[in-house]
Design an enzyme around this catalytic site. Structure first.
Site, short mmCIF file in Angstrom:
data_model
loop_
_atom_site.label_atom_id
_atom_site.label_comp_id
_atom_site.label_asym_id
_atom_site.label_seq_id
_atom_site.Cartn_x
_atom_site.Cartn_y
_atom_site.Cartn_z
N HIS A 186 6.38 -18.19 -1.53
CA HIS A 186 6.08 -19.42 -2.29
C HIS A 186 7.18 -20.44 -1.97
CE1 HIS A 186 4.80 -21.54 -6.23
NE2 HIS A 186 5.66 -22.33 -5.61
N HIS A 215 8.10 -24.79 -1.08
CA HIS A 215 7.75 -26.21 -0.93
C HIS A 215 8.58 -26.80 0.21
CE1 HIS A 215 5.58 -26.35 -4.80
NE2 HIS A 215 6.45 -25.41 -5.14
N LYS A 224 -4.43 -22.19 -3.36
CA LYS A 224 -3.55 -22.34 -4.52
C LYS A 224 -4.26 -23.02 -5.67
CE LYS A 224 0.22 -22.83 -6.97
NZ LYS A 224 1.63 -22.66 -6.85
N HIS A 230 -0.64 -20.96 -10.19
CA HIS A 230 0.41 -21.47 -11.08
C HIS A 230 -0.08 -21.13 -12.49
CE1 HIS A 230 3.67 -24.38 -12.23
NE2 HIS A 230 3.04 -24.17 -13.37
N HIS A 263 5.61 -17.19 -9.45
CA HIS A 263 6.81 -17.51 -10.23
C HIS A 263 6.69 -17.10 -11.71
CE1 HIS A 263 4.38 -21.03 -10.91
NE2 HIS A 263 4.76 -21.67 -9.84
N ASP A 297 10.06 -20.39 -4.52
CA ASP A 297 9.71 -21.66 -5.17
C ASP A 297 10.81 -22.69 -4.95
OD1 ASP A 297 8.15 -23.49 -6.48
OD2 ASP A 297 8.62 -22.77 -8.49
C1 NCD Z 1 7.40 -27.61 -7.83
C2 NCD Z 1 7.50 -28.87 -6.99
O1 NCD Z 1 8.48 -29.60 -7.14
O2 NCD Z 1 6.63 -29.12 -6.16
N1 NCD Z 1 8.33 -27.69 -8.91
C3 NCD Z 1 8.84 -26.65 -9.60
O3 NCD Z 1 9.52 -26.89 -10.59
N2 NCD Z 1 8.65 -25.41 -9.21
C4 NCD Z 1 6.01 -27.41 -8.28
C5 NCD Z 1 5.72 -26.03 -8.77
O4 NCD Z 1 5.66 -25.09 -8.00
O5 NCD Z 1 5.53 -25.87 -9.98
ZN ZN Z 2 6.23 -24.04 -6.58
#
Ligand code: NCD
Ligand code: ZN
Length: 345
Positions: free
Chosen positions: A13, A15, A99, A136, A174, A247
């Site tokens: 996971h 970003h 997702k 999520h 998460h 995450d």
């Molecule tokens: C994530 C993001 O910034 O894209 N933020 C987070 O707090 N984890 C989004 C997410 O996965 O919830």
């Molecule tokens: Zn995330």
């Protein structure tokens, strides 16, 4: 023990964002991880297989020379997602998972799902084709307390969906509560959970005691200490249903240090050092490989990596930058608030 060698880890996971931010953060992941599940919550989101191909190509173009890294692409499920596009994208090897963001649950989730009934036709096709669903797991009803959102999601969304579509492979992402790990560990088939690095280390006091600490704010929000302890116990158990999804979610500092700060913690650069510390502390270094490198691919039906990673415990703490510089601005690095002695190579 001062050194361990494990199968090279994957991040289930992550970003990566896009543009200058992508360029700035990707090297921190590709230096340690062989693969990562790439979150599709760009603006606008990655909703079709054609979007995923273009985004994958932009990621691949930023991989530093010499790093062996494969982005595993996901589609952002909307109420207008075409089931055939999902199935074709999966069968062609473009996407690895889909997702589900409940609408309004987190950063860039406005196009998410308001009612699971509306996406059932897609989920049914996914179950048939063996396509994993990443979730999520938080409800967004205004009347549910933010600290209860995960537990209420399990009861009102996840459990009914599991009963309705038991063959759908689901990753509850998460997970932040004891309720979450207990639920996942109570199910024999088709359900797994990812845990982040930071939720193994911080609790809600870290965010709120002694002043508000925006760099520890993420969603799902960190919970009470008993929950953190339950997460650590699950992670270090080595159980096949539990694996790493960092995450890591970069936001530039001005957007975090703000009257309405963004949710997200950036941990790609020091995650493996943090995890080695947590596992050693729990007397379970021998389970780090299951958590970071073996359980994830097994659940996704992928082979484990052939490359390895060696973690070495140094006498002096390993130094990480407080912030990394990206073309968009500085991003603060997750500070576990203890010295890190394990170095990942
Ligand atoms: C994530 C993001 O910034 O894209 N933020 C987070 O707090 N984890 C989004 C997410 O996965 O919830
Ligand atoms: Zn995330």
């Amino acid at each position: 023990m001062t050194s361990i060698t494990i199968t090279r880890p994957d991040d289930w996971h992550l970003h990566l964002r896009d543009g200058e931010m992508l360029k700035g953060v990707l090297p921190d992941t590709s230096a340690h991880f062989r693969r990562a599940i790439i979150m599709p919550n760009l603006v606008p989101p990655v909703v079709t297989t054609a979007d995923a191909i273009r985004y994958r190509d932009r990621i691949v173009a930023c991989i530093p020379d010499g790093d062996d890294f494969t982005p595993l692409m996901t589609l952002y499920l909307t109420e207008t997602t075409d089931p055939d596009d999902v199935v074709t994208g999966f069968k062609d090897g473009i996407i690895t998972a889909v997702k589900l963001y409940p609408a309004g649950a987190t950063t860039n989730s406005e196009s998410g799902v308001t009612d699971i009934a509306k996406v059932l036709p897609v989920l049914e096709k996914m179950a048939e084709a063996g396509i994993p669903l990443c979730m999520h797991g938080e409800v967004t009803n205004a009347d549910v307390d933010i600290f209860d959102r995960e537990a209420v999601f399990i009861e009102t969304v996840l459990d009914p969906l599991r009963k309705r579509l038991p063959e759908l492979k689901i990753i509850m992402e998460h997970v932040t509560t004891k309720d979450g790990v207990d639920y996942v560990l109570g199910e024999e088939h088709g359900l797994a959970a990812t845990l982040t690095t930071h939720h193994l280390i911080i609790n809600r006091n870290t965010i709120l005691v002694g002043g508000i600490k925006p760099h520890y704010y993420c969603l799902p929000i960190a919970k009470r200490e008993v929950h953190r302890q339950a997460l650590v116990k699950a992670a270090v158990s080595g159980d096949r249903r539990i694996f790493l999804g960092t995450d890591s979610a970069p936001h530039i500092d001005p957007l975090k240090e703000n009257a309405c700060g963004c949710a997200g913690i950036y941990s790609s650069i020091n995650t493996m050092s943090c995890l080695a510390h947590v596992f050693e502390d729990a007397g379970a270094l021998d389970k780090l490989e299951s958590f970071a490198s073996l359980n994830g691919p097994a659940f996704y039906g992928l082979s484990k990596n052939t490359a390895t990673m060696t973690l070495t415990k140094r006498e002096n703490p390993v130094e990480f930058p407080k912030t990394i510089e990206t073309g968009e601005g500085a991003v603060t690095v997750f500070d576990p608030q203890f010295p890190l002695h394990w170095e990942a190579e």
